[in-house]
Scaffold this motif. Structure first.
Motif, PDB file in Angstrom:
ATOM      1  N   ARG A 193      46.068  31.983 -19.936  1.00 55.59           N
ATOM      2  CA  ARG A 193      46.602  32.103 -21.297  1.00 55.59           C
ATOM      3  C   ARG A 193      46.976  33.552 -21.644  1.00 55.59           C
ATOM      4  O   ARG A 193      48.070  33.819 -22.152  1.00 55.59           O
ATOM      5  N   PRO A 194      46.082  34.535 -21.364  1.00 50.16           N
ATOM      6  CA  PRO A 194      46.490  35.918 -21.662  1.00 50.16           C
ATOM      7  C   PRO A 194      47.694  36.385 -20.839  1.00 50.16           C
ATOM      8  O   PRO A 194      48.544  37.119 -21.337  1.00 50.16           O
ATOM      9  N   VAL A 195      47.711  35.974 -19.542  1.00 45.22           N
ATOM     10  CA  VAL A 195      48.853  36.376 -18.711  1.00 45.22           C
ATOM     11  C   VAL A 195      50.151  35.794 -19.261  1.00 45.22           C
ATOM     12  O   VAL A 195      51.200  36.461 -19.297  1.00 45.22           O
ATOM     13  N   LEU A 254      53.324  37.942 -20.438  1.00 46.78           N
ATOM     14  CA  LEU A 254      54.678  37.699 -19.945  1.00 46.78           C
ATOM     15  C   LEU A 254      55.644  37.441 -21.099  1.00 46.78           C
ATOM     16  O   LEU A 254      56.774  37.957 -21.122  1.00 46.78           O
ATOM     17  N   LEU A 255      55.179  36.642 -22.077  1.00 49.99           N
ATOM     18  CA  LEU A 255      56.056  36.317 -23.202  1.00 49.99           C
ATOM     19  C   LEU A 255      56.393  37.583 -24.009  1.00 49.99           C
ATOM     20  O   LEU A 255      57.550  37.825 -24.368  1.00 49.99           O
ATOM     21  N   MET A 268      54.296  35.159 -31.529  1.00 49.55           N
ATOM     22  CA  MET A 268      53.491  34.098 -30.907  1.00 49.55           C
ATOM     23  C   MET A 268      52.501  34.682 -29.896  1.00 49.55           C
ATOM     24  O   MET A 268      51.303  34.350 -29.878  1.00 49.55           O
ATOM     25  N   ALA A 269      53.026  35.583 -29.037  1.00 56.41           N
ATOM     26  CA  ALA A 269      52.177  36.133 -27.977  1.00 56.41           C
ATOM     27  C   ALA A 269      51.056  36.987 -28.543  1.00 56.41           C
ATOM     28  O   ALA A 269      49.888  36.871 -28.137  1.00 56.41           O
ATOM     29  N   VAL A 270      51.361  37.872 -29.484  1.00 55.18           N
ATOM     30  CA  VAL A 270      50.349  38.763 -30.065  1.00 55.18           C
ATOM     31  C   VAL A 270      49.299  37.961 -30.819  1.00 55.18           C
ATOM     32  O   VAL A 270      48.079  38.217 -30.714  1.00 55.18           O
ATOM     33  N   ALA A 271      49.753  36.995 -31.629  1.00 54.09           N
ATOM     34  CA  ALA A 271      48.797  36.196 -32.409  1.00 54.09           C
ATOM     35  C   ALA A 271      47.872  35.393 -31.503  1.00 54.09           C
ATOM     36  O   ALA A 271      46.655  35.288 -31.750  1.00 54.09           O
ATOM     37  N   ASP A 272      48.415  34.824 -30.437  1.00 57.51           N
ATOM     38  CA  ASP A 272      47.593  34.024 -29.524  1.00 57.51           C
ATOM     39  C   ASP A 272      46.554  34.892 -28.828  1.00 57.51           C
ATOM     40  O   ASP A 272      45.380  34.529 -28.703  1.00 57.51           O
TER      41      ASP A 272
END
Length: 858
Positions: free
Chosen positions: A135-137, A141-142, A173-177
């Protein structure tokens, strides 16, 4: 904030609030709805795009739709990366630029990975979470793809306005996740996902509403504007260092992964700097090449301009405000004979002499206070040979122009043009044979005299017509007749004291204007004096000739205008002629009986058109180079059943004044065309067109009708018109001539130089042939250099304007030789052939012209 900007902000805030506060079930339902709508919107946008942009929107929609599936997050990351990298690169992107963009992406990715590893992955691995790595990777990437895509564009690319929100949405999306995984807030992932989808939805709405605001390969960044791609990779690195520093202050420890990533970032930064240096060098070389090319182009233009200036017929100079010459073109030496060194550095007003200096200084004073102002003067400037040349000087104030900062002087020598203009003007107002004033100037002087006197009783006119002049011409020839006219003019000047005016009206007709308080009595006394002077014999070619005259006298008090005054004098002159000549007669109203006779002749002329009493004679037009007949001029003759042969001078003017010239002219045109077609040869047929024909009705339609009914080729018909036809220089007149020219016929200017402003007509009207009046040809071959120079000038004018020249009134072989030497094209005259009937003209076509053959052998 505008209403257009407020609505997207409200929507975005609402999405974040829902993501933070709504129950998971509600968020799941809203996510499915928004995702479906968003995927459909991407498809709609893609249908309005082409190429790589269309592929980008399709893959983005597919990736968003894939999030509804099980492994959708990884699929979404891959398709999002494909979407952003499918966007075409700007036009002109080099391989080095693409490599630098890849390095930027690696630099961003390494930096984000270090932060994610320290803040997200390590705590998740320690907690034993199953998604601690994947998930972090995926988030890294995103975010890397989003930031790398942003770094490729300038903020001012047209496409950025629609697709940049997509990148911010993916980054959100990426930062929040990742923040949610790091324990910042469990609901933050949902809020970030909602915010990201909302940003992408807003981007699609903007793309649908504004189809043109889409990135294309031809879009170029605007020069001098800031580009996010220059600083974004470094900003990410700096942000990573700040986050890492904060993390270490909170108890974090360095790891091998972080160390190697930071090492890789250093290497990438160094490599990026090397590539930037090489990219800058390439750019510098391109700019240098463009500068060299532009410099060479400017130098070439400067040389071209300088060559034009130096070879110009004008002298170009730049002067200071005090008239000091700063620049002078070398053309001044060709025009005025002075070298450039004699002018540069000197004040012009000190060089031109005392007479011209005040004029030039006044002109400078006139423009000096008007930036951009211009004035033109005519001034006599000194020539190196000691003479003075009339010159036109145009002065333009360019003192405020940063490229000139001076007064621009354009000077050209107009002395020869003015001499020719003055000569033509003199010829237009003076009789070429006698030097007396001609009919045109006589009319002006008469109008001035009548209008300038307190009483019409103070003005009288005398009309004089020689007795027996026709017999002199017929028996001794035109040359003898011309000698006689010159001697008559000299005696008239001797007999008529100043300030009275003497003029030759044409042929053997002369006129005198008498202005005095007792004009009637003075006119009669002057008539007696004139008759006494003419009573003495004239010596012509060794012969003594006795030529009298009939004089008519009329007073302005008996006439309503100058036209009637001239008619009255004309009637009185005919009364004197009828009395046997050698006498004068004063006008009396009963002299209108003569006018009645003229009306009778007019009636006979109307019947002559119906009774076929008119015939055409044809005078050949001869190619002076080889002696061949190239055409004929049609001349009308009248065989009156009672009066016998009526001279054209007796009835052509009558036809003009009564309007009969219109049907007469059509008959001549049709008969001449029929005869030309009957000859069956490519001969030019010239037909005279009068003022009344030209102004009455549609002459072009009449000509077209005659051409159609006779089968005459249009290019073989030449319509001759004197300058009196062109005298009314109006747009309507020009339109009539252009309509004639459109038929394909040739147009000839007859009696060139005897009317008004001939040069103006040559420029304005589309003439093909220039006919040189016989008054200019008469003295050719006699050693008169002035007349020869004038005829030569007229021939050259015709050549310059692309016109063929025809010399009229050729009377001897010497004139033929002179005209040939001047390269005059064609000729007419009694020496070549008199006007002859059609049968005799046909014989001339078969046998040629013996007179010209004899002249060619001399």
């Amino acid at each position: 904030m505008t209403s257009g900007a407020t609505l997207p902000v409200v929507i975005l805030v609402t999405a974040v609030v829902l993501g933070l506060t709504a129950p998971p079930a509600v968020i799941a339902v809203l996510t499915v709805l928004v995702t479906t709508v968003l995927a459909l919107a991407c498809v709609v946008v893609s249908r309005r795009r082409s190429g790589g942009v269309r592929l980008a929107w399709i893959t983005l929609g597919a990736g968003i739709l894939a999030t509804l599936l099980g492994p959708g997050r990884l699929v979404f990351v891959g398709l999002a990366a494909l979407c952003l990298f499918a966007i075409p690169s700007p036009k002109g992107t080099t391989r080095l630029t693409r490599v630098r963009a890849a390095i930027d992406g690696l630099l961003i990715g390494c930096s984000l990975f270090v932060t994610s590893y320290n803040v997200v992955m390590q705590p998740a691995l320690a907690a034993g979470r199953a998604d601690a790595v994947v998930r972090p990777v995926a988030d890294v990437l995103l975010a890397t793809v989003a930031l790398a895509a942003l770094s490729r564009w300038s903020a001012h690319y047209p496409g950025s306005r629609a697709l940049a929100p997509v990148c911010f949405g993916l980054l959100t999306m990426a930062v929040a996740d990742s923040a949610a995984m790091a324990g910042v807030g469990p609901s933050l992932a949902g809020a970030g996902w909602c915010a990201g989808l909302t940003l992408i939805l807003l981007a699609t709405v903007r793309a649908v509403r504004n189809p043109l605001a889409t990135y294309t390969p031809d879009d170029q960044p605007r020069a001098g504007r800031w580009s996010v791609g220059v600083v974004l990779p470094h900003a990410v690195v700096v942000l990573t260092l700040v986050v890492g520093g904060l993390w270490m202050t909170q108890g974090g420890h360095a790891t091998p992964v972080g160390t190697w990533c930071r090492f890789a970032c250093v290497l990438l930064i160094v490599l990026r700097g090397v590539l930037l240096s090489r990219d800058n060098k390439q750019l510098a070389r391109k700019l240098e090449g463009r500068v060299i090319s532009r410099t060479a182009e400017l130098a070439s233009r400067e040389q071209h301009f300088r060559a034009l200036v130096e070879q110009s017929s004008e002298s170009l100079a730049i002067l200071e405000a005090d008239s000091t010459v700063r620049y002078q073109s070398s053309s001044v030496e060709r025009i005025f004979g002075f070298p450039v060194s004699a002018l540069v550095g000197h004040r012009l007003v000190d060089v031109v002499g005392r007479k011209a200096a005040p004029q030039i200084q006044a002109a400078i004073d006139d423009v000096i206070g008007r930036p951009g102002g211009m004035t033109a003067i005519e001034v006599r400037l000194p020539h190196e040979d000691g003479t003075h040349r009339l010159s036109e000087m145009i002065i333009t104030n360019k003192l405020d122009d940063p490229y000139i900062r001076g007064l621009v002087f354009n000077t050209r020598d107009i002395s020869e043009a003015r001499q020719l203009q003055d000569q033509l003007r003199h010829d237009a107002y003076h009789d070429a044979l006698t030097g007396l004033e001609n009919r045109a100037l006589f009319r002006e002087r008469l109008a001035t005299a009548v209008g300038g006197q307190p009483s019409p009783e103070h003005v009288s006119v005398l009309f004089l017509d020689l007795d027996g002049f026709k017999e002199v011409n017929d028996s001794l020839g035109h040359a003898a007749g011309d000698q006689l006219l010159v001697q008559v003019a000299a005696r008239l000047l001797h007999a008529v004291p100043a300030p009275h005016t003497v003029a030759r009206l044409g042929g053997d007709e002369f006129a005198v204007i008498v202005v005095s308080p007792d004009a009637r009595a003075d006119a009669e006394a002057l008539a007696t004096r004139i008759l006494e002077h003419l009573d003495e014999p004239f010596s012509v070619d060794g012969r003594e000739l006795h030529v009298g005259a009939g004089i008519g006298i009329a007073s302005a008090a008996d006439a309503g205008d100058i036209e009637q005054l001239q008619r009255n004098a004309d009637l009185a002159m005919y009364r004197a002629k009828d009395a046997g000549g050698g006498v004068y007669a004063a006008y009396h109203p009963n002299m209108h009986d003569a006018l009645v006779q003229r009306l009778s002749l007019a009636d006979d002329l109307r019947l002559a058109l119906e009774r076929d009493e008119l015939v055409l004679h044809y005078q050949p037009t001869v190619d002076l180079a080889d002696g061949t007949i190239v055409g004929f001029e049609a001349l009308v003759r009248w065989n009156h059943p009672e009066r016998g042969t009526v001279p054209p001078l007796d009835f052509i003017g009558l036809a003009e004044s009564t309007g009969l010239i219109v049907p007469l002219g059509r008959w001549v045109l049709a008969e001449a065309c029929r005869q030309a077609v009957a000859w069956g040869r490519p001969l030019k047929m010239a037909v005279n067109v009068s003022v009344r024909q030209f102004e009455a009705g549609d002459l072009a339609a009449t000509v077209a009708e005659v051409l159609a009914e006779t089968g005459m080729p249009a290019d073989q018909l030449c319509l001759e018109m004197t300058e009196s036809v062109l005298l009314t220089d109006t747009d309507e007149n020009l339109a009539r001539i252009v309509s004639l020219k459109a038929l394909g016929v040739l147009l000839a200017m007859d009696d060139f130089g005897t009317g008004y402003s001939s040069l103006a007509y040559l420029r304005r009207f589309p003439m093909d042939v220039l006919k040189i009046d016989r008054s200019f040809v008469d003295h050719l071959g006699s050693g008169d250099a002035e007349d020869e120079t004038l005829v030569r000038t007229i021939v050259r004018l015709g050549q310059r304007f692309g016109m063929r020249t025809v010399a009229e009134g050729i009377e001897n072989a010497a004139q033929v030789a002179a005209l040939r030497e001047m390269n005059c094209d064609f000729g007419q005259g009694y020496f070549l052939s008199r006007p002859v009937p059609a049968v005799e003209a046909t014989r001339l076509l078969e046998s040629g012209l013996p007179a010209l053959s004899t002249a060619a052998t001399r």
